[in-house]
Design a protein around this motif. Structure first.
Motif, PDB file in Angstrom:
ATOM      1  N   TRP A 163       0.842  -1.201   0.000  1.00  0.00           N
ATOM      2  CA  TRP A 163       0.000   0.000   0.000  1.00  0.00           C
ATOM      3  C   TRP A 163       0.875   1.248   0.000  1.00  0.00           C
ATOM      4  O   TRP A 163       0.659   2.185  -0.757  1.00  0.00           O
ATOM      5  N   TRP A 164       1.915   1.217   0.843  1.00  0.00           N
ATOM      6  CA  TRP A 164       2.807   2.366   0.987  1.00  0.00           C
ATOM      7  C   TRP A 164       3.510   2.671  -0.340  1.00  0.00           C
ATOM      8  O   TRP A 164       3.612   3.816  -0.772  1.00  0.00           O
ATOM      9  N   GLN A 165       3.985   1.605  -1.002  1.00  0.00           N
ATOM     10  CA  GLN A 165       4.680   1.787  -2.287  1.00  0.00           C
ATOM     11  C   GLN A 165       3.724   2.332  -3.355  1.00  0.00           C
ATOM     12  O   GLN A 165       4.120   3.142  -4.199  1.00  0.00           O
ATOM     13  N   ARG A 166       2.471   1.902  -3.275  1.00  0.00           N
ATOM     14  CA  ARG A 166       1.497   2.379  -4.283  1.00  0.00           C
ATOM     15  C   ARG A 166       1.221   3.876  -4.100  1.00  0.00           C
ATOM     16  O   ARG A 166       0.982   4.586  -5.064  1.00  0.00           O
ATOM     17  N   GLN A 167       1.273   4.352  -2.856  1.00  0.00           N
ATOM     18  CA  GLN A 167       1.071   5.796  -2.637  1.00  0.00           C
ATOM     19  C   GLN A 167       2.277   6.587  -3.139  1.00  0.00           C
ATOM     20  O   GLN A 167       2.139   7.630  -3.771  1.00  0.00           O
ATOM     21  N   LEU A 168       3.450   6.012  -2.859  1.00  0.00           N
ATOM     22  CA  LEU A 168       4.708   6.692  -3.181  1.00  0.00           C
ATOM     23  C   LEU A 168       4.881   6.893  -4.685  1.00  0.00           C
ATOM     24  O   LEU A 168       5.385   7.920  -5.129  1.00  0.00           O
ATOM     25  N   PHE A 169       4.469   5.896  -5.470  1.00  0.00           N
ATOM     26  CA  PHE A 169       4.693   5.956  -6.912  1.00  0.00           C
ATOM     27  C   PHE A 169       3.378   6.042  -7.692  1.00  0.00           C
ATOM     28  O   PHE A 169       3.290   5.581  -8.834  1.00  0.00           O
ATOM     29  N   ALA A 170       2.370   6.631  -7.068  1.00  0.00           N
ATOM     30  CA  ALA A 170       1.043   6.695  -7.693  1.00  0.00           C
ATOM     31  C   ALA A 170       1.088   7.428  -9.036  1.00  0.00           C
ATOM     32  O   ALA A 170       1.826   8.391  -9.205  1.00  0.00           O
ATOM     33  N   TYR A 171       0.292   6.931  -9.966  1.00  0.00           N
ATOM     34  CA  TYR A 171       0.241   7.534 -11.298  1.00  0.00           C
ATOM     35  C   TYR A 171      -1.226   7.694 -11.722  1.00  0.00           C
ATOM     36  O   TYR A 171      -2.136   7.131 -11.096  1.00  0.00           O
ATOM     37  N   GLU A 172      -1.443   8.456 -12.799  1.00  0.00           N
ATOM     38  CA  GLU A 172      -2.803   8.664 -13.308  1.00  0.00           C
ATOM     39  C   GLU A 172      -2.753   8.907 -14.814  1.00  0.00           C
ATOM     40  O   GLU A 172      -1.683   9.082 -15.398  1.00  0.00           O
ATOM     41  N   ASN A 173      -3.949   8.933 -15.407  1.00  0.00           N
ATOM     42  CA  ASN A 173      -4.083   9.231 -16.845  1.00  0.00           C
ATOM     43  C   ASN A 173      -3.254   8.310 -17.740  1.00  0.00           C
ATOM     44  O   ASN A 173      -2.542   8.765 -18.630  1.00  0.00           O
ATOM     45  N   VAL A 174      -3.357   6.997 -17.498  1.00  0.00           N
ATOM     46  CA  VAL A 174      -2.592   6.049 -18.331  1.00  0.00           C
ATOM     47  C   VAL A 174      -3.171   6.011 -19.740  1.00  0.00           C
ATOM     48  O   VAL A 174      -4.379   5.889 -19.938  1.00  0.00           O
ATOM     49  N   ASN A 175      -2.291   6.155 -20.708  1.00  0.00           N
ATOM     50  CA  ASN A 175      -2.669   6.086 -22.127  1.00  0.00           C
ATOM     51  C   ASN A 175      -1.500   5.414 -22.863  1.00  0.00           C
ATOM     52  O   ASN A 175      -0.571   6.093 -23.312  1.00  0.00           O
ATOM     53  N   PRO A 176      -1.517   4.063 -22.918  1.00  0.00           N
ATOM     54  CA  PRO A 176      -0.362   3.312 -23.411  1.00  0.00           C
ATOM     55  C   PRO A 176       0.103   3.750 -24.801  1.00  0.00           C
ATOM     56  O   PRO A 176      -0.706   4.139 -25.653  1.00  0.00           O
ATOM     57  N   ALA A 177       1.417   3.651 -25.026  1.00  0.00           N
ATOM     58  CA  ALA A 177       2.006   4.052 -26.305  1.00  0.00           C
ATOM     59  C   ALA A 177       1.357   3.291 -27.459  1.00  0.00           C
ATOM     60  O   ALA A 177       1.028   3.881 -28.498  1.00  0.00           O
ATOM     61  N   LEU A 178       1.139   1.986 -27.270  1.00  0.00           N
ATOM     62  CA  LEU A 178       0.573   1.199 -28.367  1.00  0.00           C
ATOM     63  C   LEU A 178      -0.831   1.674 -28.732  1.00  0.00           C
ATOM     64  O   LEU A 178      -1.187   1.751 -29.911  1.00  0.00           O
ATOM     65  N   ASP A 179      -1.633   2.013 -27.730  1.00  0.00           N
ATOM     66  CA  ASP A 179      -2.993   2.506 -28.003  1.00  0.00           C
ATOM     67  C   ASP A 179      -2.939   3.811 -28.799  1.00  0.00           C
ATOM     68  O   ASP A 179      -3.707   4.011 -29.746  1.00  0.00           O
ATOM     69  N   GLN A 180      -2.017   4.687 -28.409  1.00  0.00           N
ATOM     70  CA  GLN A 180      -1.907   5.973 -29.114  1.00  0.00           C
ATOM     71  C   GLN A 180      -1.412   5.763 -30.538  1.00  0.00           C
ATOM     72  O   GLN A 180      -1.862   6.441 -31.469  1.00  0.00           O
ATOM     73  N   MET A 181      -0.489   4.819 -30.709  1.00  0.00           N
ATOM     74  CA  MET A 181       0.010   4.529 -32.058  1.00  0.00           C
ATOM     75  C   MET A 181      -1.118   3.992 -32.931  1.00  0.00           C
ATOM     76  O   MET A 181      -1.268   4.391 -34.092  1.00  0.00           O
ATOM     77  N   ARG A 182      -1.921   3.093 -32.368  1.00  0.00           N
ATOM     78  CA  ARG A 182      -3.000   2.486 -33.160  1.00  0.00           C
ATOM     79  C   ARG A 182      -4.031   3.521 -33.594  1.00  0.00           C
ATOM     80  O   ARG A 182      -4.601   3.409 -34.683  1.00  0.00           O
ATOM     81  N   GLU A 183      -4.258   4.510 -32.727  1.00  0.00           N
ATOM     82  CA  GLU A 183      -5.193   5.579 -33.110  1.00  0.00           C
ATOM     83  C   GLU A 183      -4.721   6.311 -34.358  1.00  0.00           C
ATOM     84  O   GLU A 183      -5.515   6.905 -35.089  1.00  0.00           O
ATOM     85  N   GLN A 184      -3.403   6.244 -34.603  1.00  0.00           N
ATOM     86  CA  GLN A 184      -2.830   6.900 -35.788  1.00  0.00           C
ATOM     87  C   GLN A 184      -2.556   5.897 -36.909  1.00  0.00           C
ATOM     88  O   GLN A 184      -1.827   6.198 -37.860  1.00  0.00           O
ATOM     89  N   GLY A 185      -3.094   4.688 -36.752  1.00  0.00           N
ATOM     90  CA  GLY A 185      -2.935   3.686 -37.804  1.00  0.00           C
ATOM     91  C   GLY A 185      -1.603   2.960 -37.780  1.00  0.00           C
ATOM     92  O   GLY A 185      -1.225   2.301 -38.755  1.00  0.00           O
ATOM     93  N   LEU A 186      -0.862   3.064 -36.676  1.00  0.00           N
ATOM     94  CA  LEU A 186       0.427   2.371 -36.561  1.00  0.00           C
ATOM     95  C   LEU A 186       0.269   1.118 -35.704  1.00  0.00           C
ATOM     96  O   LEU A 186      -0.441   1.140 -34.697  1.00  0.00           O
TER      97      LEU A 186
END
Ligand code: ZN
Ligand code: ZN
Length: 310
Positions: free
Chosen positions: A104-127
């Motif tokens: 739990w402590w580690q999850r607070q320490l390195f918390a992240y948000e707004n995940v948008n994977p590189a592959l998903d973004q590439m596919r949106e552009q036809g790659l």
């Protein structure tokens, strides 16, 4: 895949690589020659996520306690006539599952948000995944390998000591083994070809545009990447040598409290040396854009995917 099978594959890769590099490079060239004979050399930074924010004082010695920094987790797309590359992968589709194994402590320490994977973004552009000839990792910490499971068939170049650390001397939360299980490891071999004061380097396509240099310290075998664009602009991607540019500007390491809470540097002494070296470089070459992997302000000066810069 069992560890033994993985080791066998890695050893095989070490022997086959000199040939496979030549082969894959020639193959990529032939493939791209068909689709586009004038393939440009250009880069684009893909933002895959950001941290939920922390005072700058927790990121660099002498940092402000009131200035909240929201670090970026990025992946650099490099399009080159000889083969397209990703430098680091940021966070990918399976990051939540892997991150959930942390305390739990580690999850607070390195918390992240707004995940948008590189592959998903590439596919949106036809790659597709096939757009990428190889992935190069600055190092194997979770926030740089997060997208690896999205590219199970793409060669991943790392220095052998970096892979060895990740497989034998790794610990959470810095390393998440789930992300490393099925990667196609290829040994990255730097050689004694000095470049701007760095002893161990590799000019990837032998054209002076993309040069890898050893930055061991933050992790074993961390590499940095010089990108010399045709426009004349040069950038130096320094991995996690410093989390923010202030560390380079002021020649300051991470605060020692980070070491007490959750040690992230393999060798603080060696990383101090790396920081000083990059600091001196930035003084000597003020036009060189130094890019700490997570500095969201510096990242803002680089073309954001799907925009490119040449
Ligand atoms: Zn790191
Ligand atoms: Zn990092």
């Amino acid at each position: 895949m069992t560890y033994k099978a993985q080791l066998t594959r890695f050893i095989a890769a070490a022997f086959i690589l000199p040939f496979s590099l030549v082969f894959s490079s020639a193959f990529a060239s032939a493939e791209q020659a068909q689709s586009n004979t004038q393939a440009p050399f250009r880069i684009s930074l893909i933002h895959t996520a950001q941290s939920t924010g922390s005072p700058e004082a927790l990121l660099v010695e002498g940092g402000s306690w009131v200035k909240i920094r929201k670090l970026v987790h990025g992946s650099l797309l490099i399009e080159h006539p000889e083969g397209n590359l990703l430098f680091d992968t940021g966070l990918g589709r399976q990051i939540d599952q892997a991150f959930a194994h942390n305390s739990w402590w580690q999850r607070q320490l390195f918390a992240y948000e707004n995940v948008n994977p590189a592959l998903d973004q590439m596919r949106e552009q036809g790659l597709t995944e096939r757009h990428i000839s190889a992935i190069i990792l600055s190092h194997l910490h979770w926030d740089h390998t997060g997208g690896l499971p999205d590219f199970p068939n793409t060669p991943v170049w790392v220095q052998p000591q970096g892979l060895d650390q990740a497989q034998h001397r790794a610990h959470r939360p810095a390393f998440l083994p789930e992300l490393l299980e099925n990667a196609q490891w290829s040994e990255l071999v730097l050689s004694a070809q000095p470049y701007l004061g760095f002893a161990q380097t590799l000019d990837i396509y032998q054209d002076g545009r993309l040069i890898l240099v050893d930055l061991s310290g933050h992790s074993e075998g961390q590499v940095g990447l010089f990108v010399n664009l045709d426009s004349g602009r040069s950038l130096f991607f320094i991995g996690d040598s410093s989390w923010v540019i202030e560390g380079i500007k002021n020649n300051k390491p991470r605060p020692s409290i980070v070491d007490l809470v959750s040690p992230v540097d393999w060798s603080r002494v060696m990383n101090d040396y790396v920081i000083e070296k990059i600091h001196n470089l930035s003084v000597k070459y003020p036009d060189l854009v130094i890019v700490p992997a997570h500095d969201e302000i510096v990242a803002g000066s680089i073309a954001l995917f799907p925009q490119y810069e040449h």
